[in-house]
Scaffold this motif. Structure first.
Motif, mmCIF file in Angstrom:
data_model
loop_
_atom_site.group_PDB
_atom_site.id
_atom_site.type_symbol
_atom_site.label_atom_id
_atom_site.label_comp_id
_atom_site.label_asym_id
_atom_site.label_seq_id
_atom_site.Cartn_x
_atom_site.Cartn_y
_atom_site.Cartn_z
ATOM 1 N N GLU A 166 32.442 -0.832 -36.346
ATOM 2 C CA GLU A 166 33.724 -1.183 -36.926
ATOM 3 C C GLU A 166 34.218 -2.371 -36.124
ATOM 4 N N ILE A 167 35.099 -3.124 -36.687
ATOM 5 C CA ILE A 167 35.643 -4.246 -35.943
ATOM 6 C C ILE A 167 36.527 -3.678 -34.833
ATOM 7 N N ASP A 168 36.117 -3.916 -33.619
ATOM 8 C CA ASP A 168 36.865 -3.463 -32.464
ATOM 9 C C ASP A 168 37.762 -4.595 -32.007
ATOM 10 N N GLN A 169 38.733 -4.253 -31.222
ATOM 11 C CA GLN A 169 39.626 -5.265 -30.695
ATOM 12 C C GLN A 169 39.229 -5.582 -29.266
ATOM 13 N N CYS A 170 39.454 -6.785 -28.918
ATOM 14 C CA CYS A 170 39.173 -7.231 -27.565
ATOM 15 C C CYS A 170 40.441 -7.853 -27.030
ATOM 16 N N CYS A 171 40.785 -7.504 -25.830
ATOM 17 C CA CYS A 171 41.983 -8.136 -25.296
ATOM 18 C C CYS A 171 41.769 -8.467 -23.838
ATOM 19 N N SER A 172 42.571 -9.374 -23.399
ATOM 20 C CA SER A 172 42.503 -9.812 -22.021
ATOM 21 C C SER A 172 43.926 -9.813 -21.478
ATOM 22 N N SER A 173 44.160 -8.979 -20.488
ATOM 23 C CA SER A 173 45.483 -8.963 -19.884
ATOM 24 C C SER A 173 45.336 -8.930 -18.380
ATOM 25 N N ASP A 174 46.149 -9.684 -17.725
ATOM 26 C CA ASP A 174 46.115 -9.763 -16.262
ATOM 27 C C ASP A 174 44.729 -10.161 -15.750
ATOM 28 N N SER A 185 37.299 -4.190 -23.859
ATOM 29 C CA SER A 185 37.155 -4.030 -25.302
ATOM 30 C C SER A 185 37.799 -2.702 -25.661
ATOM 31 N N HIS A 186 38.255 -2.623 -26.867
ATOM 32 C CA HIS A 186 38.910 -1.415 -27.333
ATOM 33 C C HIS A 186 38.161 -0.927 -28.566
ATOM 34 N N HIS A 187 37.204 -0.054 -28.327
ATOM 35 C CA HIS A 187 36.398 0.473 -29.424
ATOM 36 C C HIS A 187 37.149 1.594 -30.115
ATOM 37 N N SER A 188 36.953 1.686 -31.404
ATOM 38 C CA SER A 188 37.551 2.795 -32.142
ATOM 39 C C SER A 188 36.915 4.100 -31.672
ATOM 40 N N ASP A 189 37.579 5.199 -31.954
ATOM 41 C CA ASP A 189 37.023 6.504 -31.585
ATOM 42 C C ASP A 189 35.676 6.728 -32.253
ATOM 43 N N LYS A 190 35.539 6.261 -33.490
ATOM 44 C CA LYS A 190 34.275 6.422 -34.221
ATOM 45 C C LYS A 190 33.129 5.702 -33.495
ATOM 46 N N LEU A 211 26.733 -5.571 -29.084
ATOM 47 C CA LEU A 211 26.729 -7.016 -29.280
ATOM 48 C C LEU A 211 27.331 -7.388 -30.629
ATOM 49 N N GLU A 212 26.990 -6.644 -31.656
ATOM 50 C CA GLU A 212 27.544 -6.929 -32.978
ATOM 51 C C GLU A 212 29.065 -6.769 -32.977
ATOM 52 N N GLY A 213 29.545 -5.696 -32.384
ATOM 53 C CA GLY A 213 30.981 -5.483 -32.297
ATOM 54 C C GLY A 213 31.657 -6.579 -31.480
ATOM 55 N N HIS A 214 31.006 -6.993 -30.404
ATOM 56 C CA HIS A 214 31.526 -8.049 -29.543
ATOM 57 C C HIS A 214 31.629 -9.367 -30.320
ATOM 58 N N MET A 215 30.593 -9.672 -31.077
ATOM 59 C CA MET A 215 30.587 -10.915 -31.848
ATOM 60 C C MET A 215 31.675 -10.908 -32.922
ATOM 61 N N LYS A 216 31.852 -9.762 -33.572
ATOM 62 C CA LYS A 216 32.804 -9.678 -34.675
ATOM 63 C C LYS A 216 34.247 -9.540 -34.217
ATOM 64 N N SER A 217 34.449 -9.259 -32.941
ATOM 65 C CA SER A 217 35.829 -9.107 -32.466
ATOM 66 C C SER A 217 36.131 -10.116 -31.366
ATOM 67 N N CYS A 218 35.668 -9.847 -30.183
ATOM 68 C CA CYS A 218 36.015 -10.672 -29.022
ATOM 69 C C CYS A 218 35.636 -12.142 -29.214
ATOM 70 N N VAL A 219 34.397 -12.375 -29.606
ATOM 71 C CA VAL A 219 33.916 -13.750 -29.739
ATOM 72 C C VAL A 219 34.656 -14.470 -30.860
ATOM 73 N N LEU A 220 34.772 -13.817 -32.003
ATOM 74 C CA LEU A 220 35.496 -14.418 -33.128
ATOM 75 C C LEU A 220 36.931 -14.751 -32.736
ATOM 76 N N GLU A 221 37.579 -13.818 -32.059
ATOM 77 C CA GLU A 221 38.959 -14.026 -31.623
ATOM 78 C C GLU A 221 39.075 -15.234 -30.695
ATOM 79 N N LYS A 222 38.169 -15.331 -29.734
ATOM 80 C CA LYS A 222 38.188 -16.448 -28.782
ATOM 81 C C LYS A 222 37.945 -17.781 -29.488
#
Length: 115
Positions: free
Chosen positions: A13-21, A26-31, A82-93
């Motif tokens: 699933e599309i996971d969210q990636c965030c960077s704070s401090d 990464s924030h993977h869904s429970d699924k 890697l797929e989740g990373h590409m579809k979330s974190c990388v795309l976002e960046k």
């Protein structure tokens, strides 16, 4: 002990990636977390099984076959991540204009390909 790999599309699933401090997470869904945890638990069992085969003096080729199946299962976990990373974190960046993320992804892919 071998594990069939499933289609990645079903498992990511599309996971969210965030960077704070300055800390990246990464924030993977429970699924997704449950899927990865289940896979890693199976891999852990496969490793224990391989250890048992060695302790029982199992024929080397049979042990190597089980090692290969375990490596394949670990590669499957890496592909899902890697797929989740590409579809979330990388795309976002990239959308934020940070194209340096591509260098990071290329290094990650090179690490995976060495195996």
């Amino acid at each position: 002990m071998s594990m069939n790999s499933e289609s990645l599309d079903k498992n990511v699933e599309i996971d969210q990636c965030c960077s704070s401090d300055g800390e990246r997470k990464s924030h993977h869904s429970d699924k997704v977390k449950n899927n990865l945890t289940t896979r890693l638990n199976r891999i852990e069992g496969q490793i224990r099984g391989i250890k048992g085969l060695i302790e029982k003096d199992t024929y080397c080729d049979d042990v190597i076959t089980q090692i290969s199946a375990t490596q394949s299962a670990l590669n499957s976990v890496a592909r899902i991540l890697l797929e989740g990373h590409m579809k979330s974190c990388v795309l976002e960046k990239i959308q934020e204009g940070d194209t340096e993320i591509l260098d990071e992804v290329l290094v990650t892919i090179q690490k995976l390909m060495k195996k």
